[in-house]
Design an enzyme around this catalytic site. Sequence first.
Site, short mmCIF file in Angstrom:
data_model
loop_
_atom_site.label_atom_id
_atom_site.label_comp_id
_atom_site.label_asym_id
_atom_site.label_seq_id
_atom_site.Cartn_x
_atom_site.Cartn_y
_atom_site.Cartn_z
N GLU A 34 -16.10 21.62 -0.13
CA GLU A 34 -15.94 23.03 0.24
C GLU A 34 -15.44 23.88 -0.92
OE1 GLU A 34 -17.27 23.86 2.84
OE2 GLU A 34 -17.18 22.12 4.17
N GLY A 35 -15.93 25.08 -0.98
CA GLY A 35 -15.56 26.00 -2.04
C GLY A 35 -14.26 26.75 -1.76
N ASN A 37 -13.44 29.85 -1.07
CA ASN A 37 -13.22 30.83 -0.01
C ASN A 37 -13.27 30.25 1.39
OD1 ASN A 37 -12.70 33.48 -1.30
ND2 ASN A 37 -14.46 32.76 -2.47
N LEU A 274 -23.60 39.22 -5.67
CA LEU A 274 -24.93 38.64 -5.82
C LEU A 274 -24.78 37.14 -6.01
CD1 LEU A 274 -27.96 39.53 -6.25
CD2 LEU A 274 -27.44 39.54 -8.69
N ASP A 332 -13.20 39.34 -9.75
CA ASP A 332 -14.48 39.86 -9.24
C ASP A 332 -14.32 40.37 -7.81
OD1 ASP A 332 -15.90 39.40 -11.51
OD2 ASP A 332 -17.08 37.72 -10.73
N THR A 349 -18.99 32.97 2.13
CA THR A 349 -17.57 33.19 2.44
C THR A 349 -16.92 34.01 1.33
OG1 THR A 349 -16.97 31.07 1.45
CG2 THR A 349 -17.28 31.09 3.83
C1 LIG Z 1 -23.41 26.45 0.64
C2 LIG Z 1 -21.91 26.61 0.61
O1 LIG Z 1 -21.56 27.79 -0.08
C3 LIG Z 1 -20.23 28.12 -0.12
O2 LIG Z 1 -20.08 29.18 -1.03
P1 LIG Z 1 -19.61 30.64 -0.67
O3 LIG Z 1 -19.44 30.70 0.81
O4 LIG Z 1 -20.49 31.66 -1.30
O5 LIG Z 1 -18.21 30.89 -1.41
P2 LIG Z 1 -17.13 29.91 -2.03
O6 LIG Z 1 -16.64 28.95 -1.04
O7 LIG Z 1 -16.10 30.73 -2.67
O8 LIG Z 1 -17.88 29.13 -3.18
C4 LIG Z 1 -18.58 29.79 -4.17
C5 LIG Z 1 -17.89 29.68 -5.54
O9 LIG Z 1 -18.83 30.07 -6.55
C6 LIG Z 1 -18.24 30.94 -7.47
N1 LIG Z 1 -18.73 32.31 -7.23
C7 LIG Z 1 -19.52 32.75 -6.22
N2 LIG Z 1 -19.76 34.06 -6.34
C8 LIG Z 1 -19.09 34.47 -7.45
C9 LIG Z 1 -18.94 35.73 -8.10
O10 LIG Z 1 -19.45 36.76 -7.70
N3 LIG Z 1 -18.16 35.75 -9.21
C10 LIG Z 1 -17.57 34.62 -9.71
N4 LIG Z 1 -16.82 34.74 -10.79
N5 LIG Z 1 -17.69 33.43 -9.11
C11 LIG Z 1 -18.44 33.35 -8.00
C12 LIG Z 1 -16.74 30.89 -7.19
O11 LIG Z 1 -16.17 29.83 -7.89
C13 LIG Z 1 -16.71 30.62 -5.70
O12 LIG Z 1 -15.50 30.12 -5.27
C14 LIG Z 1 -19.38 26.99 -0.61
O13 LIG Z 1 -18.07 27.19 -0.16
C15 LIG Z 1 -19.75 25.65 -0.07
O14 LIG Z 1 -19.15 24.68 -0.90
C16 LIG Z 1 -21.24 25.43 -0.04
O15 LIG Z 1 -21.70 25.26 -1.37
#
Ligand SMILES: C[C@@H]1O[C@H](OP(=O)(O)OP(=O)(O)OC[C@H]2O[C@@H](n3cnc4c(=O)[nH]c(N)nc43)[C@H](O)[C@@H]2O)[C@@H](O)[C@H](O)[C@@H]1O
Length: 390
Positions: A34-35, A37, A274, A332, A349
Amino acid sequence: HEKIDIFKPDTHSHAEFGEAKSVRYLLYDVNPGEGFNLRRDVFMRVANLVKLLNEDEPWVLVLPPWGRLYHWKSQDLNQIKVKWSTFFDLASIREHIPVIEFEDYLKVMGEEVVEEIYYLQRYKEGWTNGKWEEKMDIRECIDRVPYQKDENDKWRGWFFGYENVYAKKFACLSVQSEAGNMKSFLMKNTTSRSVMLDRAEQLIHGRSGQHSTKFWDARRSMVFAKHLRDIGDEFRKEYLDSTDENDETILSNWPEMKKNHGDAKGGPYLSVHLRRKDYLYAHKEQVPSLKYAAKQIKELLKKNKLKKVFIASDCDENDFETLKDGGVAIIDQWIAAHARHFVGTYVSTFSFRIQEEREILGFDPETTFNRLCSESEEECEQPSKWKIVY
Ligand SMILES: C[C@@H]1O[C@H](OP(=O)(O)OP(=O)(O)OC[C@H]2O[C@@H](n3cnc4c(=O)[nH]c(N)nc43)[C@H](O)[C@@H]2O)[C@@H](O)[C@H](O)[C@@H]1O
């Protein structure tokens, strides 16, 4: 024992429970995949469990160090054992519940130990007759668990990269439960000083979901660390003509901050989240090509009479050298949250947390709950409006 001010005056003080009840520690971890957020969302669930526990017993939440995140790709940075204070303002979180960093927890314990661990899992048989029913039972482990007993009967596992930490007891717990209902389990079935719930994302929000004040209290307490907000503010001022005074986005101490929708004006720019990388194949149908994204951005600029656009993205061009990946992502989010108009990415998220930030700041929901569409979508459903409640 290091003295740490974890009990704020408005949460229950240790003394209030009498000497008989000594402080207990709740630890948790989340599925490694999990990421950042989604992890923030899990924090809110566990935080509200701790909030409930504190109605009866003094419990402190141990903040799981950040690290080994799949999305944090910068190789040369040391990105494990990262403290919560790197990203969040702990004083603000402590206005909600008592929390402590893992390192400080180890100092308090005087030994690198977690007394009991429950590895949360689903029920093997799934939902019986397709109905959600709240339940939890100690069961055999279903999947291979990331903990093993060593020759001294100590349970070894990841423990956020702290190699000497071990647990005394370990069990798998099948759960179909909202986080708050873990309270009775913890109070009835455990007596140790510290209990860890691994795979805490198994617990759902339930009644403390997005429509409740509980959710929003926990969410509001997650204020970004000042050093990151300052970098974001500096950038806003220098490149986006945006200051809190002009934009009516002044942040005050969260328990006192109650904004109405429309109070915040936002900086004279459009912000876009994006999302690329894994979303390009995971959500192919809903994520636009760059060309189509550009087309939508141009239209939005025109419609909102704006000239500047701030694009937050995980695309490869990002090349920041000195900040940890999590820090850059927060900056960001912070900048995106302050724009006059925001548009995000389908089910991300990362976008959801920006939307919540904008709710806290007092933006008109019309400027917040928007997403980019892909060219292949006939109907481009916009995100649900999870509005703040106080
Ligand atoms: C499919 C799922 O998607 C989920 O991603 P999602 O909800 O977008 O969001 P997060 O859970 O935050 O995971 C995405 C990660 O990618 C990077 N990231 C994404 N967008 C940006 C941005 O605009 N700027 C920067 N600097 N970094 C960004 C950042 O490290 C962020 O924590 C994941 O939590 C799950 O693990 C899984 O991969």
